[in-house]
Scaffold this motif. Structure first.
Motif, mmCIF file in Angstrom:
data_model
loop_
_atom_site.group_PDB
_atom_site.id
_atom_site.type_symbol
_atom_site.label_atom_id
_atom_site.label_comp_id
_atom_site.label_asym_id
_atom_site.label_seq_id
_atom_site.Cartn_x
_atom_site.Cartn_y
_atom_site.Cartn_z
ATOM 1 N N GLY A 185 0.826 -1.197 0.000
ATOM 2 C CA GLY A 185 0.000 0.000 0.000
ATOM 3 C C GLY A 185 0.864 1.253 0.000
ATOM 4 O O GLY A 185 2.092 1.184 -0.063
ATOM 5 N N ASP A 186 0.208 2.395 0.073
ATOM 6 C CA ASP A 186 0.876 3.688 0.035
ATOM 7 C C ASP A 186 0.439 4.538 1.221
ATOM 8 O O ASP A 186 -0.667 4.388 1.737
ATOM 9 C CB ASP A 186 0.544 4.442 -1.259
ATOM 10 N N LEU A 187 1.329 5.435 1.604
ATOM 11 C CA LEU A 187 1.059 6.361 2.708
ATOM 12 C C LEU A 187 1.384 7.780 2.269
ATOM 13 O O LEU A 187 2.324 8.004 1.516
ATOM 14 C CB LEU A 187 1.950 6.043 3.920
ATOM 15 N N ILE A 188 0.602 8.731 2.754
ATOM 16 C CA ILE A 188 0.954 10.147 2.662
ATOM 17 C C ILE A 188 1.249 10.578 4.093
ATOM 18 O O ILE A 188 0.419 10.418 4.985
ATOM 19 C CB ILE A 188 -0.181 10.995 2.068
ATOM 20 N N ILE A 189 2.451 11.091 4.285
ATOM 21 C CA ILE A 189 2.905 11.423 5.636
ATOM 22 C C ILE A 189 3.317 12.883 5.694
ATOM 23 O O ILE A 189 4.017 13.380 4.811
ATOM 24 C CB ILE A 189 4.090 10.516 6.041
ATOM 25 N N ARG A 190 2.868 13.562 6.741
ATOM 26 C CA ARG A 190 3.328 14.921 7.032
ATOM 27 C C ARG A 190 4.471 14.773 8.036
ATOM 28 O O ARG A 190 4.384 13.980 8.973
ATOM 29 C CB ARG A 190 2.216 15.758 7.658
ATOM 30 N N TYR A 191 5.541 15.507 7.812
ATOM 31 C CA TYR A 191 6.668 15.425 8.726
ATOM 32 C C TYR A 191 7.140 16.815 9.088
ATOM 33 O O TYR A 191 6.863 17.787 8.388
ATOM 34 C CB TYR A 191 7.816 14.604 8.120
ATOM 35 N N GLU A 192 7.854 16.874 10.202
ATOM 36 C CA GLU A 192 8.456 18.139 10.629
ATOM 37 C C GLU A 192 9.868 17.850 11.110
ATOM 38 O O GLU A 192 10.079 17.057 12.024
ATOM 39 C CB GLU A 192 7.641 18.766 11.755
ATOM 40 N N LEU A 193 10.829 18.481 10.446
ATOM 41 C CA LEU A 193 12.231 18.373 10.831
ATOM 42 C C LEU A 193 12.527 19.533 11.776
ATOM 43 O O LEU A 193 12.469 20.689 11.383
ATOM 44 C CB LEU A 193 13.135 18.420 9.600
ATOM 45 N N LYS A 194 12.821 19.202 13.019
ATOM 46 C CA LYS A 194 13.018 20.226 14.051
ATOM 47 C C LYS A 194 14.467 20.719 14.070
ATOM 48 O O LYS A 194 15.351 20.120 13.471
ATOM 49 C CB LYS A 194 12.652 19.643 15.408
ATOM 50 N N ASP A 195 14.673 21.793 14.804
ATOM 51 C CA ASP A 195 16.013 22.382 14.901
ATOM 52 C C ASP A 195 17.009 21.452 15.590
ATOM 53 O O ASP A 195 18.210 21.528 15.341
ATOM 54 C CB ASP A 195 15.961 23.719 15.645
ATOM 55 N N ASP A 196 16.513 20.569 16.484
ATOM 56 C CA ASP A 196 17.411 19.619 17.149
ATOM 57 C C ASP A 196 17.626 18.358 16.300
ATOM 58 O O ASP A 196 18.123 17.347 16.787
ATOM 59 C CB ASP A 196 16.867 19.260 18.531
ATOM 60 N N LEU A 197 17.208 18.409 15.015
ATOM 61 C CA LEU A 197 17.325 17.330 14.033
ATOM 62 C C LEU A 197 16.425 16.135 14.343
ATOM 63 O O LEU A 197 16.609 15.058 13.783
ATOM 64 C CB LEU A 197 18.772 16.879 13.843
ATOM 65 N N GLY A 198 15.459 16.319 15.214
ATOM 66 C CA GLY A 198 14.441 15.303 15.420
ATOM 67 C C GLY A 198 13.386 15.449 14.339
ATOM 68 O O GLY A 198 13.165 16.530 13.800
ATOM 69 N N VAL A 199 12.747 14.341 14.006
ATOM 70 C CA VAL A 199 11.725 14.369 12.963
ATOM 71 C C VAL A 199 10.447 13.760 13.527
ATOM 72 O O VAL A 199 10.463 12.661 14.076
ATOM 73 C CB VAL A 199 12.168 13.584 11.712
ATOM 74 N N ASP A 200 9.345 14.502 13.401
ATOM 75 C CA ASP A 200 8.028 14.003 13.789
ATOM 76 C C ASP A 200 7.278 13.625 12.529
ATOM 77 O O ASP A 200 7.214 14.400 11.570
ATOM 78 C CB ASP A 200 7.234 15.081 14.541
ATOM 79 N N PHE A 201 6.681 12.426 12.542
ATOM 80 C CA PHE A 201 5.909 11.952 11.404
ATOM 81 C C PHE A 201 4.449 11.831 11.811
ATOM 82 O O PHE A 201 4.135 11.367 12.899
ATOM 83 C CB PHE A 201 6.411 10.579 10.939
ATOM 84 N N GLU A 202 3.551 12.255 10.912
ATOM 85 C CA GLU A 202 2.117 12.146 11.157
ATOM 86 C C GLU A 202 1.466 11.595 9.896
ATOM 87 O O GLU A 202 1.643 12.144 8.799
ATOM 88 C CB GLU A 202 1.534 13.525 11.478
ATOM 89 N N LEU A 203 0.728 10.506 10.040
ATOM 90 C CA LEU A 203 0.053 9.891 8.906
ATOM 91 C C LEU A 203 -1.109 10.776 8.467
ATOM 92 O O LEU A 203 -1.965 11.151 9.264
ATOM 93 C CB LEU A 203 -0.457 8.497 9.296
ATOM 94 N N VAL A 204 -1.157 11.130 7.197
ATOM 95 C CA VAL A 204 -2.237 11.959 6.654
ATOM 96 C C VAL A 204 -3.285 11.079 5.988
ATOM 97 O O VAL A 204 -4.474 11.228 6.217
ATOM 98 C CB VAL A 204 -1.687 12.990 5.648
#
Length: 164
Positions: A136-155
């Motif tokens: 299957g396929d996913l569309i994911i929203r992500y945010e690359l933070k200043d501390d180089l951490g990445v948050d992923f959210e399934l759209v």
């Protein structure tokens, strides 16, 4: 007797020269035809390469690497390749035991893991997941933070059905 030998030698040499001229013209025509065919083939191949380059440029249109405005969001982070960094962080979610936490389905033939990733811009990415048989396929929203951490959210997500 000597004069007849020279006459025959002269006639034989003339025949050889005539043969070489006629066969040389034929070879020249054949080489010319081959040359024209090769020129046409080269032109066709150049057109094919140009079409392939255009298709590649179209495919790369939605890509972080080719979007200077989106890349500007990450200038202050001093990352050599933000796309590769984000892909690596997303693939790290596969390391957990069981299904990938971003895949909202339970694996049927094994655990669902993310395989391919396409980073579209500084906020969204597309991902492909599979358990070996189902995918299957996913569309994911992500945010690359200043501390180089990445948050992923399934759209959004999609599981393909088998047509057997």
């Amino acid at each position: 007797m000597k004069s007849k030998i020279y006459l025959y030698l002269f006639l034989f040499t003339a025949l050889i020269c005539l043969y070489l001229v006629v066969s040389g013209n034929k070879m020249q025509k054949q080489l010319g035809e081959k040359n024209e065919k090769l020129k046409a083939q080269v032109e066709q191949l150049q057109d094919s390469v140009q079409q392939a380059q255009m298709r590649l440029m179209d495919m790369q249109y939605f890509s972080l690497e080719n979007n200077d405005d989106a890349l500007a969001y990450y200038d202050h982070l001093n990352l050599d390749n933000p796309t590769r960094y984000i892909e690596d962080k997303l693939l790290e979610t596969n390391e957990r035991k069981g299904n990938n936490p971003l895949v909202p389905y339970e694996g049927m033939e094994g655990d669902f893991k993310i395989n391919k990733i396409k980073v579209l811009n500084h906020r969204w990415l597309l991902a492909d997941f599979s358990d070996g048989k189902y995918w299957g396929d996913l569309i994911i929203r992500y945010e690359l933070k200043d501390d180089l951490g990445v948050d992923f959210e399934l759209v959004d997500h999609l599981l393909y059905t088998r047509s057997n």
